[in-house]
Design an enzyme around this catalytic site. Structure first.
Site, PDB file in Angstrom:
ATOM      1  N   CYS A   2      20.611 -33.057 -23.693  1.00 41.75           N
ATOM      2  CA  CYS A   2      20.639 -33.181 -22.246  1.00 41.75           C
ATOM      3  C   CYS A   2      21.878 -32.518 -21.661  1.00 41.75           C
ATOM      4  CB  CYS A   2      20.638 -34.659 -21.850  1.00 41.75           C
ATOM      5  SG  CYS A   2      19.350 -35.627 -22.632  1.00 41.75           S
ATOM      6  N   ILE A  53      13.325 -35.962 -26.316  1.00 40.09           N
ATOM      7  CA  ILE A  53      13.126 -35.748 -27.753  1.00 40.09           C
ATOM      8  C   ILE A  53      12.684 -37.040 -28.442  1.00 40.09           C
ATOM      9  CG2 ILE A  53      14.213 -35.015 -29.912  1.00 40.09           C
ATOM     10  CD1 ILE A  53      14.072 -32.752 -27.902  1.00 40.09           C
TER      11      ILE A  53
END
Length: 631
Positions: A2, A53
């Site tokens: 991120c 993810i």
């Protein structure tokens, strides 16, 4: 994986402007296209861009504890989060998601700063504790994930995954750091110990920063370091088996994902080893990819195909043009700080290719640093033997004189290029190695600096930071010292910066199993003879992989991504080389002698000398300066 950003008021709990925080967060939107969020409270604000993810539905950030006492914004992946979660559950913690993010949050709540000892992963995160009025910033042990921060005029500390997150805040002063410019020209990147803008800092690898409202900002605290001072006492055969076991664990833990994953496969030892171990653990064909070049001398795809065939991977390869310089402006925009590792171009292309099929890709990065895989390690190891035989009082004057007299012959075969070796041997090991890993040496830099720049530097030279690292390394010999300095400076400053920015530019999570800290600690305790032997590096790693890989993969000469800079600056980029001294951004900054810069360009274009690496540094610095200062 991120992008994070935040604002924290140290003195008083002033309100945080949500729109300002949103702009900082959105500046790194490429790092997290799957979601965004901001959270504010008196004196603090956290922002997040998500690349989903793990726990695709439940891992949104910023994430708060059930009682809202703590909140986190996190970039990275904790590979042992399931193990830590079980420990926390046994202590009474309850979880609402399946994410590793919540595990960090509960770990902070249970153990405070000691939570870092339990986390195995790549990370940069911010936890705000509303009860203690503390902001905890932490970065992983090796520096895989970046974090920048800076104080600004309203008394707050701003931070973000990339420098551009700070640049999006109008209170950040954009004043160049001259020492960072010298560092960049010395090494080709701006090391983690400094930043291109005055006042900006990078949270260094293996460090944390604990800020508290009402107290001045403290210094960073180191919670982990690599130690080369100890040695294994078991047999080579046992060490070989232990190494394979550690690599299997490292690769397996990085195959945890709720989205498609694969691997980069260059056909070199390190990526091939990772793919071999992935294939061993996977029930399905591993997704692999590689990029090749339309010049045979630069192309490794046949070796990658050999490994792909051996392990029946689902392999994709793409040929890119050797003159793929159209990416230069794109890369300059993503790196923010000047960055002159030319292999960033093909690295970007292989990340693009991987992202077409997967969201996570494993790489072989880290093995060269851990196991002494670079040619410079082999040379330095040999030079250290000479230094041990001949006292400095003799080496210095005699070899220094020979080195100065010996002609510079970059065009000649390697055996005849003795000038740099003689000069290196005339110095201490640290001095010699610092210049060996450099790009443009002190004399080369001073020859192009303006008088004003020389005055501002006031005797500073970039090499000193690496020399100090080597001189103070927890090490037994010169090879230990060199590898220690590489892990502290070259690895986070060059290799990991390159992989982070190029992968995040296309929203790809890159994982580096050979950088598992347990594997790194194991490698640091290896005797030098199990790292360098017979004129080659990574001895034990290659030996251990003989059970998986053929000899022509393990023992062929190292290639790596090569960019034909010399040809570019005598062809399609010749005009850009000339413009650096006349119409470019650097010409307006007053840092350089423009007459000297013009000579550097013309000498290269005419073929009189090879100045391609310096020209590449200057070109990337020129573009960075243009972006940073809106020139």
């Amino acid at each position: 994986m991120c992008g994070i950003a935040g604002i924290f008021h140290l003195e008083t709990a002033k309100p945080v402007d949500p729109e300002r925080l949103r702009k900082m967060t959105d500046s790194v939107a490429h790092r997290g296209p799957d979601g965004s969020g901001i959270w504010t409270a008196p004196g603090v604000g956290l922002g997040h861009r998500r690349l989903a993810i793990i726990d695709l539905d439940g891992g949104a950030q910023p994430m708060l504890t059930a009682d809202e006492a703590q909140v986190i914004s996190f970039n990275g992946m904790i590979y042992n989060f399931q193990e830590v979660r079980e420990e926390l559950e046994a202590l009474g913690h309850q979880f609402e998601t399946e994410s590793d993010t919540e595990v960090i949050l509960c770990s902070w709540r249970q153990w405070g700063v000691d939570c870092l000892k339990r986390l195995n992963g790549m990370f940069a995160f911010a936890v705000f504790d509303q009860r203690k009025k503390q902001l905890f910033l932490a970065r992983d042990r090796l520096g895989v994930k970046p974090l920048f921060y800076a104080p600004v005029s309203d008394g707050s500390i701003i931070f973000g995954s990339e420098l551009k997150a700070l640049l999006a805040n109008p209170l950040l002063r954009r004043e160049p750091n001259m020492r960072a410019v010298d560092d960049y020209l010395a090494f080709g990147y701006v090391p983690d110990q400094t930043a291109i803008l005055k006042g900006v800092k990078k949270l260094q690898a293996g460090h944390y920063l604990l800020l508290e409202q009402g107290r001045p900002a403290p210094s960073q605290i180191q919670y982990w370091d690599i130690d080369f001072s100890k040695r294994h006492k078991t047999s080579a055969a046992d060490l070989e088996n232990e190494l394979v076991s550690l690599m299997q664990d490292a690769v397996g833990s990085r195959m945890i994902s709720d989205v498609p994953f694969g691997a980069f496969l260059s056909g070199g030892v390190d990526s091939s080893a990772v793919v071999a171990l992935m294939a061993e653990k996977s029930r399905h064909p591993v997704n692999t990819c590689s990029v090749g070049f339309d010049q045979a001398s630069l192309d490794e795809t046949s070796y990658a195909q050999t490994v792909a065939d051996r392990f029946r991977t689902d392999h994709r390869s793409r040929t890119v043009a050797a003159d793929d310089f159209g990416l230069i402006d794109t890369l300059a925009a993503h790196f923010d700080e000047p960055f002159a590792d030319g292999s960033a171009l093909p690295t970007y292309r292989v990340c693009e290719l991987a992202r077409e099929n997967v969201t996570v890709a494993l790489s072989g990065d880290g093995a060269d640093e851990a196991f002494a895989g670079y040619r410079r390690h082999v040379f330095h190891n040999a030079e250290e033997r000479v230094r041990g035989l001949v006292p400095q009082s003799i080496r210095g004057p005699a070899l220094g004189w020979l080195g100065r007299m010996y002609p510079k012959a970059d065009w000649a075969p390697q055996i005849f290029r003795a000038k740099s070796t003689l000069l290196s041997l005339s110095r201490s090991g640290a001095e010699g190695y610092a210049e060996a890993v450099g790009v443009t040496g002190p004399n080369g830099r001073s020859s192009i600096y303006s008088d004003s720049m020389i005055r501002q530097l006031d005797g500073y030279r970039g090499e000193q930071s690496m020399i100090d690292l080597m001189d103070n390394a927890p090490a037994r010999d010169g090879l230990d010292q060199a590898q220690y300095a590489d892990m502290k400076m070259w690895l986070p400053g060059d290799i990991l910066t390159k992989v982070d920015r190029t992968s995040m530019a296309v929203a790809l999570e890159a994982r580096e199993p050979l950088l598992d800290y347990k594997l790194m600690e194991f490698a640091a305790r290896l005797p030098s003879r199990l790292r360098v032997r017979g004129g080659t590096g990574k001895y034990l790693l290659k030996k251990s992989m003989e059970r998986y890989l053929p000899q022509d993969i393990l023992y062929r000469p190292k290639m790596g991504f090569v960019t034909p800079l010399a040809q570019w600056f005598r062809g399609p980029l010749a005009e850009q080389a000339r413009n650096i001294a006349s119409t470019g951004s650097l010409a307006r900054m007053g840092w350089f002698d423009t007459t000297a810069l013009a000579k550097v360009a013309e000498d290269h274009i005419s073929g009189k000398s090879d100045n391609s690496r310096l020209l590449w540094q200057l070109l990337m610095l020129d573009k960075s300066v243009k972006n940073l200062f809106s020139l």
